[in-house]
Each structure stands twice: as C-alpha cells, then as structure tokens.
Motif scaffolding. Sequence first.
Motif, PDB file in Angstrom:
ATOM      1  N   LYS A 252       0.839  -1.203   0.000  1.00  0.00           N
ATOM      2  CA  LYS A 252       0.000   0.000   0.000  1.00  0.00           C
ATOM      3  C   LYS A 252       0.879   1.261   0.000  1.00  0.00           C
ATOM      4  N   LEU A 253       1.918   1.206   0.830  1.00  0.00           N
ATOM      5  CA  LEU A 253       2.827   2.348   0.920  1.00  0.00           C
ATOM      6  C   LEU A 253       3.589   2.541  -0.402  1.00  0.00           C
ATOM      7  N   ALA A 255       2.540   1.668  -3.359  1.00  0.00           N
ATOM      8  CA  ALA A 255       1.606   2.176  -4.385  1.00  0.00           C
ATOM      9  C   ALA A 255       1.471   3.684  -4.234  1.00  0.00           C
ATOM     10  N   GLU A 256       1.425   4.129  -2.989  1.00  0.00           N
ATOM     11  CA  GLU A 256       1.327   5.562  -2.701  1.00  0.00           C
ATOM     12  C   GLU A 256       2.605   6.265  -3.178  1.00  0.00           C
ATOM     13  N   ARG A 259       2.533   6.516  -6.885  1.00  0.00           N
ATOM     14  CA  ARG A 259       1.531   7.499  -7.307  1.00  0.00           C
ATOM     15  C   ARG A 259       2.066   8.930  -7.186  1.00  0.00           C
ATOM     16  N   THR A 260       2.762   9.183  -6.049  1.00  0.00           N
ATOM     17  CA  THR A 260       3.246  10.542  -5.816  1.00  0.00           C
ATOM     18  C   THR A 260       4.648  10.748  -6.393  1.00  0.00           C
ATOM     19  N   ARG A 309       8.117   9.801   5.205  1.00  0.00           N
ATOM     20  CA  ARG A 309       8.615   9.950   3.834  1.00  0.00           C
ATOM     21  C   ARG A 309       9.708   8.907   3.528  1.00  0.00           C
ATOM     22  N   MET A 312       8.172   5.573   2.947  1.00  0.00           N
ATOM     23  CA  MET A 312       7.551   5.441   1.627  1.00  0.00           C
ATOM     24  C   MET A 312       8.598   5.210   0.540  1.00  0.00           C
ATOM     25  N   THR A 316       8.701   1.762  -1.675  1.00  0.00           N
ATOM     26  CA  THR A 316       8.602   1.877  -3.136  1.00  0.00           C
ATOM     27  C   THR A 316       9.783   1.186  -3.817  1.00  0.00           C
TER      28      THR A 316
END
Length: 415
Positions: A252-253, A255-256, A259-260, A309, A312, A316
């Motif tokens: 989930k992290l 994917a976030e 995305r960003t 941050r 994430m 990723t």
Amino acid sequence: MWELLAVFYINIRSAMKILAIETSCDETAVSLLEAGGDIESAHFSVLGNALYSQAQLHSKYGGVYPTLAKREHSHNLVPLLTDALKQAGMLTPATNTLTDKQTKTLHTLLVREPTLFDRVVEFLRTFEAPAIDVVAVTRGPGLEPALWVGVNFARALSAVWNVPAVPVNHMEGHIISAVVHPPKEHEFVMEQTNFPVLALLVSGGHTELVLAKAWGDYTVVGQTRDDAVGEAYDKVARMLDLGYPGGSAVAKLAAEGRRTAFHKVASDEHEACTLPRPMLSSGDFNFSFSGIKTAVLYHIKKLDSLTERAKMLIATEFESAVVEVLVKKTKKAVELHQPKTVVVGGGVSANSFLRESLTNMLQDVAPSTALRLPDKTLTGDNALMIGMAGYIASRATVPETHDSEELHADGALRL
Ligand code: KG4
Ligand code: ZN
C-alpha cells in the motif's frame, strides 16, 4: 486399500462432497465443497467455508511461532468444522454414540493432540456423520507440527466416518487457485488451461518457478536460495513498523510512493534508497531475497530518523526491486520454456504491482500466452483450494493414498 480406491473411483464419476482441511501455517481452515465434472469442466460449489487466521497472535514474534500455531489449530479445527457444516446445512444431531472401538481408534490417532481428541470426541458424540465422500487435507509443505494437526484430524474423521482421506500438496492448491474463477458467489469453475503451464508461486514460505506438463507432472525450475518473497515483505514491514504480516501494508505504501513519484525526488542522496536486484544475471531461475532485506536494514541504520517519507521511499524501492526480479526471471523462463499458460499463486499474488508488471511483460514477450491470476479470495491460504486441488489430483492421477494409516505430514514436501 484397493477396496477404498474402488469406492473412491466410483464416487468421482458423479458429483461428490469434499471436506477440505488446511493447517500448513497460521491459517486454520475447513471447507465443504461439492465438486463435479472432468478436469477441463470441473466445477465447485462452496457449501461451507470457515477460516481462522492466527496472524494477530503471531505478530509479536514477527513470524509464525510453530508451537503456538499447532496449539491454535488443535483448538480451532472442531469449531471451524462445526461452522462449515452448519453453513452447509449438514449439522444434524447424532442418533448413535461412538463405539468403544471408535473411541480407542481416535485415542490412538490423536494421542499427540489431547485438546483435539477431547473436542473431536465431543463433536462426534453430538453430531451425525455428514454425507461427505472424501476428506482432503494438506500434507505439506509447511510447518510440520502444524501440518500434523490437520493430518491427524483428517485421519480421525476418515476412520470414524468411513470415508477416504486424500493428501493434497499445498502448492498445488495455490496453482489450482489461479485456474478457477467464480462465475458467481460460492461457485468456482475451471478455466481452460493449456499446457505447458509455468507457475510462479510466491508466498510467505515459498518462491518458485514450476513447469507443469500436465496436472500432477511438475518440475521446479527455480526457487529461492534463502528468504521467500513474502517473508522479505514481512521482514521489511517489521523494520518499517507496519505490523505482521506486512506484505499488503508495504504494498500500500509502495503504491502511494509510485503514485506521488516521491522516489524520483528524494531530497538528498542520504535519503535516496537504492536496493540491489540479486541473481538477475545468475543464468538460472533461482532467487535470493535476503540481500535486499539486509540492504534495507543498512539503509535504515544510516538515516537520522525513519520518517513517514523515508518509509515510503523504502517501500517503493523495495517493491520495485522484488517485482523486477520476479518479473525478469519469469520472462526468461517464458522465453526458454514457451509455456501456453502462466499462473501465479500464493499470498504475494495479491500484489497489484506484481500483477500489472507480469501482465505487461507477457503482453510484450508472449502475447498468446494466457496469464491466470487467482481471484482475490483465493490468494492467501484457504481450504477451498485444498478441496479443489484434491479433486483435480484425484481425477488426474491415481490418488497417492486413501488409507489413513499411510497418511503422513511432510513439511518439506515437493511438487
Ligand atoms: O500463501 P500465504 O497466505 O501463506 C503462505 O503459504 O506463506 O502467503 C502469505 C504471504 C505473507 O508473507 C504476506 O505478507 C504476503 O503473502 N502478502 C503480500 C500481499 N498480501 C499478502 N505480499 C505482497 N503484497 C501483498 N498485497
Ligand atoms: Zn500458502
């Protein structure tokens, strides 16, 4: 033994009711299925499905604690069986009690599981034998003490109800999960599956590439040399304080992060996380994930603080690294073995990035090869896949054994 085989073969000609049991790891699961049709047209109705996940209990150990798993299976199998039979409308009060001979048999079979013995005896005194044709149970691979609880439970029911017990390979269950689809709720039908099949099996305990020439005819062409990919996800989740099992939280992290596009703009070199892609040029189809996990650990040590941050960025990059390795190795195996179908199974097959990346890769290199992914209800461990695999295996080959005396758990069982 031959008598039992004959009975079983007569039964598989028509629709049959299967009681399926799964206890290989930290999920205790019992399902009741009605199965019919040949392999190509196999169809399954879910009559009852009960599952208890022990994940919460194991979370403080950061992994599955075998003794605890065994104890929990012993406690929960009978309540789950009761629940599944109730859902199926097959729980009826007993008209006969257990004979002394049956109680003695149960005592012998369950001598190592006293809690289970008490519960089974009470259950069998209270409820009538249900109209099932066969008990399918996971024999391996998995945690051997946990597997034994399910196997002994199956042997006990098989002996008292006088129905055959069929051993099932858990990994075959994960493969079958990918080639059935639900046309509606509580139903699964077999999709047309052309061989050879290349299966990428990715779970908490396994990472392997398997080539199947037919149902039951498997060759492992590559596997992990150390951690399984799900295990690596769980260990990284732990380092990032994301709980256990943490595969879906890391995903989930990540994917976030994608995305960003945070990872593309790390504020300085210190924060940027770059992880290795091990074994990419090893020239074989084996994997290694422990190096990626260790690199995450070193990266975290280097940071002043593990900010949201930074987490994430790590998630990723971690997901990019493992998915890249899985996809590139699968690509090479597709190029060499030219399968007609690629299937993906196991808990990590729930991962959307892996699903998308495999879909794109196959479209590029082998657009005529079919990709089969499990319905999201079948990615993790469950008993439905054990019942379905038991049925398919029985139709494909002479069943390994139906004599409950010969049914043994095998933690290191191979495909
Ligand atoms: O097949 P499974 O339920 O159990 C075993 O046989 O091991 O797989 C469980 C594994 C765990 O490691 C879990 O973290 C991982 O599957 N998992 C995921 C995702 N969902 C579950 N890993 C990555 N992304 C996910 N979405
Ligand atoms: Zn599994």
